[in-house]
Design a protein around this motif. Structure first.
Motif, PDB file in Angstrom:
ATOM      1  N   GLY A 154       0.724  -1.111   0.037  1.00  0.00           N
ATOM      2  CA  GLY A 154       0.189   0.036  -0.018  1.00  0.00           C
ATOM      3  C   GLY A 154       0.846   1.317  -0.017  1.00  0.00           C
ATOM      4  N   LYS A 155       2.054   1.301  -0.396  1.00  0.00           N
ATOM      5  CA  LYS A 155       2.869   2.238  -0.430  1.00  0.00           C
ATOM      6  C   LYS A 155       3.657   2.436  -1.701  1.00  0.00           C
ATOM      7  CE  LYS A 155       3.851   2.352   4.531  1.00  0.00           C
ATOM      8  NZ  LYS A 155       4.886   2.300   5.593  1.00  0.00           N
ATOM      9  N   SER A 156       4.174   3.575  -2.280  1.00  0.00           N
ATOM     10  CA  SER A 156       5.100   3.797  -3.461  1.00  0.00           C
ATOM     11  C   SER A 156       6.290   4.454  -3.043  1.00  0.00           C
ATOM     12  CB  SER A 156       4.060   4.447  -4.452  1.00  0.00           C
ATOM     13  OG  SER A 156       4.843   4.691  -5.630  1.00  0.00           O
ATOM     14  N   ASP A 157       7.326   3.537  -2.749  1.00  0.00           N
ATOM     15  CA  ASP A 157       8.482   4.104  -2.198  1.00  0.00           C
ATOM     16  C   ASP A 157       9.844   3.076  -2.817  1.00  0.00           C
ATOM     17  OD1 ASP A 157       8.274   1.761  -0.775  1.00  0.00           O
ATOM     18  OD2 ASP A 157       8.287   2.934   0.974  1.00  0.00           O
ATOM     19  N   TRP A 158      10.805   3.569  -2.602  1.00  0.00           N
ATOM     20  CA  TRP A 158      12.007   2.867  -3.354  1.00  0.00           C
ATOM     21  C   TRP A 158      12.183   1.378  -2.717  1.00  0.00           C
ATOM     22  CZ3 TRP A 158      15.402   0.704   0.269  1.00  0.00           C
ATOM     23  CH2 TRP A 158      15.359   1.291   1.644  1.00  0.00           C
ATOM     24  N   LYS A 159      11.656   0.926  -1.600  1.00  0.00           N
ATOM     25  CA  LYS A 159      11.502  -0.513  -1.082  1.00  0.00           C
ATOM     26  C   LYS A 159      10.554  -1.287  -2.250  1.00  0.00           C
ATOM     27  CE  LYS A 159      11.693   0.797   3.890  1.00  0.00           C
ATOM     28  NZ  LYS A 159      11.180   0.615   5.105  1.00  0.00           N
ATOM     29  N   ASN A 160       9.838  -1.019  -2.897  1.00  0.00           N
ATOM     30  CA  ASN A 160       9.027  -1.767  -3.975  1.00  0.00           C
ATOM     31  C   ASN A 160      10.239  -2.150  -4.822  1.00  0.00           C
ATOM     32  OD1 ASN A 160       6.718  -1.350  -2.349  1.00  0.00           O
ATOM     33  ND2 ASN A 160       6.094   0.360  -3.678  1.00  0.00           N
ATOM     34  N   SER A 161      10.836  -1.244  -5.393  1.00  0.00           N
ATOM     35  CA  SER A 161      11.711  -1.532  -6.361  1.00  0.00           C
ATOM     36  C   SER A 161      12.849  -2.620  -5.870  1.00  0.00           C
ATOM     37  CB  SER A 161      12.377  -0.285  -7.000  1.00  0.00           C
ATOM     38  OG  SER A 161      11.713   0.424  -7.420  1.00  0.00           O
TER      39      SER A 161
END
Length: 200
Positions: A154-161
């Motif tokens: 539910g977040k859009s940050d660098w951890k997703n990449s």
């Protein structure tokens, strides 16, 4: 004789004595009532009109536009788009590397024979197709994994990449063994973090 330069003390005039009663003090400010009008139930909703702020008024979105946005934000669409982009980029990269390779078109059985233009173009096409397939698979895996991780967190940050890069690199490297999978996970995660940091 009086000296003109000597200052005499000035006595303040006594306040006028009134016969009436003193004025009543002002009523205390009721902060609870004020808060109700500011952030409470009595607060009036404010409608922001872009035209009043100097912007262009936009009409409400139709159901077709909302459906198109939902399709474009879905994971299958993102994976398909990344697959097509990876195929094109991989094909161009394969043709470029084949163009600067001096061994393109040479026959290992007869290294002294000069290859023809048809053989060189055939070898360049085969290498371009091979690179295009690999880039398409990696792009689709990375994009689909990143979309799923983003939907789960539910977040859009660098951890997703970083997480999606580790999963993609590990899945590709595990075909060659555990060590290759760990190296692929770390390498793809670091590369994804660097690209995400540069783009953001």
């Amino acid at each position: 004789a009086e000296r003109p330069w000597v200052c005499k003390p000035i006595m303040a005039a006594p306040p006028p004595s009134g016969t009436g009663e003193p004025a009543p003090p002002p009523p205390p400010l009721q902060y609870s009532v004020l808060l109700q009008h500011l952030v409470g139930d009595k607060r009036q909703p404010r409608v922001w009109d872009p035209a009043t702020l100097g912007g262009i008024p936009c009409p409400p979105k139709s159901e077709e536009q909302k459906m198109v946005e939902r399709v474009m934000e879905s994971c299958p669409f993102k994976a398909a788009l990344a697959c097509v982009g990876g195929f094109v980029l991989g094909g161009a990269f394969g043709i470029f590397t084949a163009g600067i390779d001096t061994n393109v078109g040479f026959d290992p059985k007869d290294p002294y024979r000069t290859p023809t233009a048809k053989e060189v173009l055939k070898d360049m096409g085969q290498r371009g197709i091979s690179y295009a397939k690999n880039f398409a698979i990696v792009g689709a895996m990375f994009s689909c994994t990143e979309c799923m991780v983003e939907s789960y967190r539910g977040k859009s940050d660098w951890k997703n990449s970083v997480i999606s890069g580790c999963i993609t690199g590990g899945a590709i490297g595990f075909r060659a063994g555990l060590k290759a999978g760990v190296i692929g996970c770390g390498g793809f995660a670091a590369f994804s973090a660097a690209v995400d940091y540069y783009l953001r």
